[in-house]
Scaffold this motif. Structure first.
Motif: not given
Lengths: 412, 412
Positions: B109, B136-137, B164-169, B171, B175, B198, B201
């Motif tokens: 995380n 991730d940012s 895209t449409g997933g959780r973290t990470g 895209r 990025q 992961y 997702v």
């Protein structure tokens, strides 16, 4: 000055605690590990006073269901505010409440299983401990009668009245008679002391009122028969959604000095922004006592969590999950946004909402141009206090500036 | 002889424990307060060996996700069985694992919030503690860079790859570049040491394989660029449902001695009778290594509870609720019935099922003429281990005769 109600030893493990040795932590200043569950002191005090006044207006008594919070510090607050005692759901809950000083318990469940009977038998050795539980079958009554007879103890029982398609409780007179006959077989070890129902298994007010009237009628019939073992008869009902209707239906019985009415709402203390907010609106619209009061209950239990990722337009991932919040009766609702360093939190835009939740993450739907950054702190109202409390071993009490005033523990 | 792995002090509060001072309790003899959560020793040992063999066959390493159990005793079993370290989800989880001896942690995380950074900074003072987490940012990387620079510490990071449409990470490449640029701004305090994804997702195998291949490609590109700060690059993926596919896709990379592949399934240890049983069936049908093994994983985590009421034909009320079991991925499944005094439990009829669950009660649908009595003990398989573990502060280890062999604790 040290905050009140802080345990002597500040916990050093577990989530949602501050890192420093002094618990005067500020949530907004980032001194507490997020996610955290907080209880707003002002809302707790408001809700305690509100329910005390409501209960007093009906001449009944409050035995708040402790399974909601299982928090000794909150039990103490409820008892200090005039509660008769604490309602609990299981034998281990009763034991843990007893260990923390609770001496009057209604266990709103059947007592089943030898190890659970043993837990209660141990507590009954204290003559200062007043306990009663429910019974709805002859099988259970006979098992309890034999168990407590062996120990020369006497267990106080309420006959539970239920409805077909519902949960526990006798469905009809024949079942009730069988239970009463079984209790009568164990006069040394079992004592019938009252009648109980749980109206929360029903959803319509007419059905609920019918169940409550049937319960009162059964109590009166048994009183006329001399079935009760003690001069004061217990009559109990009420979960957290229909306690107003129970108060109305039981108020006449409560006028009889031989009848003690115990209502058992548990969620009033923290309230929520889900089903209990809806119930509160209904109560305020329909109940004359509630209508006379300035406002209803306030949500006291909230969660703060961090924005962990803003990975694509319209979506923020929040560090809050099924491990932290109830999710069975609605997901947590964002109410505040705070950017570390800002003077004060801002109201969350009304279009924000969680649209999914995983074990440790929540998915916040936002507009593509909303100003949300990684590290922003979000405050959430919750739905279903019970299943939020049981995710936390400690919760922080906070003042209206989100400064920590104390820690409460839970015993799940 | 005293059972192994019993904590020095037997807990005296909490649910699902025996009453006596000696923890050699028998479930079937009614010596434990029900409901109780139990872990079958034989199934735990089987699952530990199964996963060890599976992982070894692919030349990868196991960093089991500890958020599932949060149990120090189970972490120790996993490490003893050869796990590289423990994966965790939050800073307080990392701190609690560290306190119980875990010295190698992948926090799968982002590390967000000053108090959470402070928890990790404190642990990093121990040079024997190996830690890495995800990023991730650029916002998060800059915040971490500044925080750890102030403390003259260096934080090891894995770039998280998402969809895209997933959780973290991240895209896309833009990025990813922004994150890498931010990490490069803090060479003293941040170290890029690997790449992570992961796949859980996603729901379809083709999409999962595409994500895994993209992750490997990004790792190779970054290696070619010299972006990693350490000679050995970490490559990590895998939840509990698709670890076979991750092993297949990462196996080639794992052949490179400069790449260390860490798979993170957490639920294999206890398995379940829900989504992970389904995943196990798929794995056994499709994965060549799994196909070569005699059997799959076994459900090790079960619940025993008492029948509390049989109030009407076709319905039994069981003393087991949302307070005791996961309910979000299927309700617990009745597998055994035991009548106190009988020699051994019997298989539960296959038509029995729970059709509703409340906080402290479950509704068992039975046939009107089924022989079910108040006081009968029922054993349930569970669905979703994570949300069952977090309902218990203690679980009992049991042998195949349901005698208690030890107590494991949890740190939620």
């Amino acid at each position: 000055m040290h905050p009140s109600n802080v345990p002597a030893e500040i916990p050093v493990t577990g989530k949602g605690l501050g890192a420093g040795p002094d618990p005067c932590w500020s949530i907004l200043d980032g001194e507490v590990s997020l996610p955290v569950a907080v209880l707003r002191d002002s809302a707790l005090q408001h809700n305690l006073a509100w329910m005390r006044d409501f209960i007093a207006a009906y001449g009944v008594e409050l035995a708040p269901h402790g399974k909601t919070t299982m928090s000794p510090e909150l039990f103490a607050m409820q008892l200090d505010a005039g509660a008769w005692g604490i309602t609990l759901a299981t034998a281990p809950q009763v034991r843990d409440a007893y260990r923390h000083g609770v001496r009057r318990v209604l266990m709103a469940n059947q007592l089943v299983g030898r190890a659970n009977m043993a837990l209660i038998a141990e507590l009954l050795r204290d003559p200062a401990f007043a306990f009663c539980c429910l019974v709805d079958s002859a099988t259970n009554a006979d098992a309890l009668g034999a168990y407590f007879a062996e120990r020369s103890q006497r267990l106080r029982l309420l006959l539970e009245i239920g409805v077909t398609g519902g949960r526990t409780g006798v469905r009809d007179d024949a079942q009730a008679r069988a239970v009463l006959d079984a209790i009568a077989r164990w006069p040394q070890s079992l004592a019938l002391v009252g009648v109980e129902t749980y109206e929360g298994v029903l959803k319509d007010e007419a059905g609920i009122r019918a169940l409550l009237r049937r319960t009162v009628a059964i109590m009166q019939m048994l009183r006329d028969e001399g079935a009760f073992a003690e001069p004061r008869i217990l009559l109990s009902g009420a979960g957290s959604a229909w306690y107003d209707v129970v108060a109305e239906e039981f108020a006449d019985a409560a006028k009889n000095p031989d009848v003690q009415v115990l209502l058992r709402p548990g969620c009033y203390l923290t309230h929520d922004a889900g089903a209990y907010r809806d119930a509160d609106a209904r109560i305020h619209a329909s109940n004359p006592v509630a209508r006379s009061m300035a406002e209803g209950l306030r949500p006291a239990l909230q969660l703060w969590a961090c924005v962990q990722s803003v990975p694509e337009p319209g979506r923020a991932i929040v560090g809050l999950g099924k491990r932290d919040a109830a999710f069975d009766a609605g997901l947590p609702l964002p109410v505040l946004q705070h950017r570390p360093g800002d003077a004060a939190p801002q109201p969350a835009p009304s279009h924000w909402r969680l649209d999914a939740i995983m074990d440790q993450h929540a998915f916040l739907a936002i507009d593509a141009d909303d100003d949300v950054q990684v590290g922003d702190m979000l405050c959430f109202d919750i739905c279903h206090p019970c299943l939020t409390f049981d995710k936390w071993r400690h919760l922080l009490r906070v003042d209206d500036d989100w400064r920590v005033t104390g820690i409460v523990t839970t015993c799940f």
